[in-house]
Design a protein around this motif. Structure first.
Motif, mmCIF file in Angstrom:
data_model
loop_
_atom_site.group_PDB
_atom_site.id
_atom_site.type_symbol
_atom_site.label_atom_id
_atom_site.label_comp_id
_atom_site.label_asym_id
_atom_site.label_seq_id
_atom_site.Cartn_x
_atom_site.Cartn_y
_atom_site.Cartn_z
ATOM 1 N N LEU A 28 -0.586 11.881 -7.455
ATOM 2 C CA LEU A 28 0.373 10.787 -7.582
ATOM 3 C C LEU A 28 1.601 11.078 -6.742
ATOM 4 O O LEU A 28 1.994 12.226 -6.563
ATOM 5 C CB LEU A 28 0.784 10.611 -9.045
ATOM 6 N N VAL A 29 2.219 10.025 -6.240
ATOM 7 C CA VAL A 29 3.446 10.153 -5.452
ATOM 8 C C VAL A 29 4.295 8.911 -5.716
ATOM 9 O O VAL A 29 3.754 7.818 -5.912
ATOM 10 C CB VAL A 29 3.119 10.312 -3.946
ATOM 11 N N PRO A 30 5.634 9.053 -5.784
ATOM 12 C CA PRO A 30 6.482 7.879 -6.008
ATOM 13 C C PRO A 30 6.374 6.892 -4.845
ATOM 14 O O PRO A 30 6.309 7.276 -3.680
ATOM 15 C CB PRO A 30 7.892 8.451 -6.082
ATOM 16 N N ALA A 31 6.364 5.614 -5.182
ATOM 17 C CA ALA A 31 6.231 4.560 -4.177
ATOM 18 C C ALA A 31 7.372 4.580 -3.171
ATOM 19 O O ALA A 31 7.171 4.266 -2.004
ATOM 20 C CB ALA A 31 6.150 3.203 -4.863
ATOM 21 N N ASN A 32 8.587 4.970 -3.588
ATOM 22 C CA ASN A 32 9.708 4.960 -2.642
ATOM 23 C C ASN A 32 9.508 5.971 -1.517
ATOM 24 O O ASN A 32 9.944 5.762 -0.398
ATOM 25 C CB ASN A 32 11.045 5.156 -3.354
ATOM 26 N N ARG A 33 8.805 7.064 -1.776
ATOM 27 C CA ARG A 33 8.517 8.043 -0.722
ATOM 28 C C ARG A 33 7.548 7.428 0.293
ATOM 29 O O ARG A 33 7.698 7.588 1.501
ATOM 30 C CB ARG A 33 7.931 9.319 -1.304
ATOM 31 N N LEU A 34 6.540 6.706 -0.198
ATOM 32 C CA LEU A 34 5.599 6.033 0.693
ATOM 33 C C LEU A 34 6.295 4.948 1.502
ATOM 34 O O LEU A 34 6.000 4.766 2.682
ATOM 35 C CB LEU A 34 4.459 5.419 -0.099
ATOM 36 N N ALA A 35 7.210 4.220 0.866
ATOM 37 C CA ALA A 35 7.925 3.150 1.564
ATOM 38 C C ALA A 35 8.690 3.717 2.754
ATOM 39 O O ALA A 35 8.676 3.137 3.844
ATOM 40 C CB ALA A 35 8.871 2.431 0.606
ATOM 41 N N HIS A 36 9.332 4.854 2.576
ATOM 42 C CA HIS A 36 10.074 5.484 3.676
ATOM 43 C C HIS A 36 9.125 5.845 4.825
ATOM 44 O O HIS A 36 9.400 5.556 5.990
ATOM 45 C CB HIS A 36 10.802 6.732 3.177
ATOM 46 N N THR A 37 8.000 6.462 4.498
ATOM 47 C CA THR A 37 7.024 6.860 5.517
ATOM 48 C C THR A 37 6.518 5.657 6.301
ATOM 49 O O THR A 37 6.454 5.678 7.536
ATOM 50 C CB THR A 37 5.836 7.590 4.860
ATOM 51 N N TYR A 38 6.185 4.588 5.593
ATOM 52 C CA TYR A 38 5.596 3.430 6.266
ATOM 53 C C TYR A 38 6.629 2.556 6.964
ATOM 54 O O TYR A 38 6.298 1.877 7.932
ATOM 55 C CB TYR A 38 4.681 2.657 5.313
ATOM 56 N N ARG A 61 6.248 -3.988 0.041
ATOM 57 C CA ARG A 61 5.648 -3.949 -1.293
ATOM 58 C C ARG A 61 5.876 -2.626 -2.023
ATOM 59 O O ARG A 61 6.356 -2.639 -3.148
ATOM 60 C CB ARG A 61 4.166 -4.273 -1.227
ATOM 61 N N PRO A 62 5.552 -1.453 -1.449
ATOM 62 C CA PRO A 62 5.803 -0.213 -2.194
ATOM 63 C C PRO A 62 7.273 -0.001 -2.528
ATOM 64 O O PRO A 62 7.594 0.561 -3.553
ATOM 65 C CB PRO A 62 5.288 0.889 -1.266
ATOM 66 N N SER A 63 8.182 -0.470 -1.684
ATOM 67 C CA SER A 63 9.597 -0.247 -1.968
ATOM 68 C C SER A 63 10.052 -1.028 -3.188
ATOM 69 O O SER A 63 10.981 -0.625 -3.872
ATOM 70 C CB SER A 63 10.460 -0.599 -0.751
ATOM 71 N N HIS A 64 9.380 -2.127 -3.521
ATOM 72 C CA HIS A 64 9.731 -2.883 -4.723
ATOM 73 C C HIS A 64 9.314 -2.147 -5.985
ATOM 74 O O HIS A 64 9.869 -2.366 -7.048
ATOM 75 C CB HIS A 64 9.062 -4.263 -4.712
ATOM 76 N N ALA A 65 8.343 -1.269 -5.876
ATOM 77 C CA ALA A 65 7.838 -0.561 -7.044
ATOM 78 C C ALA A 65 8.718 0.621 -7.439
ATOM 79 O O ALA A 65 8.511 1.219 -8.474
ATOM 80 C CB ALA A 65 6.415 -0.077 -6.774
ATOM 81 N N ALA A 66 9.689 0.955 -6.605
ATOM 82 C CA ALA A 66 10.630 2.055 -6.866
ATOM 83 C C ALA A 66 9.896 3.348 -7.185
ATOM 84 O O ALA A 66 9.228 3.885 -6.337
ATOM 85 C CB ALA A 66 11.614 1.672 -7.940
ATOM 86 N N GLN A 67 10.017 3.845 -8.414
ATOM 87 C CA GLN A 67 9.434 5.130 -8.764
ATOM 88 C C GLN A 67 8.041 5.020 -9.380
ATOM 89 O O GLN A 67 7.508 6.005 -9.855
ATOM 90 C CB GLN A 67 10.367 5.871 -9.736
ATOM 91 N N GLU A 68 7.451 3.846 -9.417
ATOM 92 C CA GLU A 68 6.100 3.716 -9.971
ATOM 93 C C GLU A 68 5.150 4.604 -9.184
ATOM 94 O O GLU A 68 5.086 4.531 -7.961
ATOM 95 C CB GLU A 68 5.627 2.270 -9.887
ATOM 96 N N PRO A 69 4.422 5.499 -9.867
ATOM 97 C CA PRO A 69 3.527 6.389 -9.115
ATOM 98 C C PRO A 69 2.324 5.648 -8.560
ATOM 99 O O PRO A 69 1.747 4.788 -9.203
ATOM 100 C CB PRO A 69 3.097 7.425 -10.153
ATOM 101 N N LEU A 70 1.970 5.969 -7.333
ATOM 102 C CA LEU A 70 0.762 5.471 -6.693
ATOM 103 C C LEU A 70 -0.122 6.678 -6.434
ATOM 104 O O LEU A 70 0.338 7.801 -6.522
ATOM 105 C CB LEU A 70 1.106 4.797 -5.362
#
Length: 118
Positions: A28-38, A61-70
């Motif tokens: 799992l990883v926080p969505a905000n980390r993925l948003a930064h990468t993408y 889309r991932p940035s709206h999820a904030a800390q929701e783990p993906l």
């Protein structure tokens, strides 16, 4: 899962059916980390003029999820059999729902610069 979430879903499904490879990474990883990468990948693709499918929508889309783990890191990936496209799949924490899908055309390998015959 590759229904009508984005314009990249049908081409991703088609690539998989045509013999593309598929992987989903564990963890799992926080969505905000993925948003930064993408967001960074979107800027690079735009700078290069690289064709994309739903990359801007996926970045938002991932940035709206904030800390929701993906599911981890790059989530899931489908590589077209002809290696022309790579599709990234963002899944929920239980890997039972697709949150977003994007596609990026692969760049042609750069030719090595000619050496200077000095």
């Amino acid at each position: 899962m590759l229904g009508k979430q984005s314009t990249a879903c049908r081409p991703a499904r088609d690539a998989l059916i045509a013999g593309g490879t598929f992987i989903v990474w564990d963890g799992l990883v926080p969505a905000n980390r993925l948003a930064h990468t993408y967001r960074t990948r979107l800027r690079i693709a735009q700078k290069r003029g690289q064709p994309t499918l739903a990359l801007a929508a996926t970045v938002n889309r991932p940035s709206h999820a904030a800390q929701e783990p993906l599911r981890i890191g790059h989530i899931g990936r489908i590589d077209a059999a002809d290696t022309s496209w790579a599709f990234m799949l963002f899944l929920n924490a239980t890997a039972t729902a697709l949150l977003a899908c994007t596609g990026v055309a692969r760049s042609e390998p750069r030719a090595e610069p000619a050496s200077d015959p000095k």
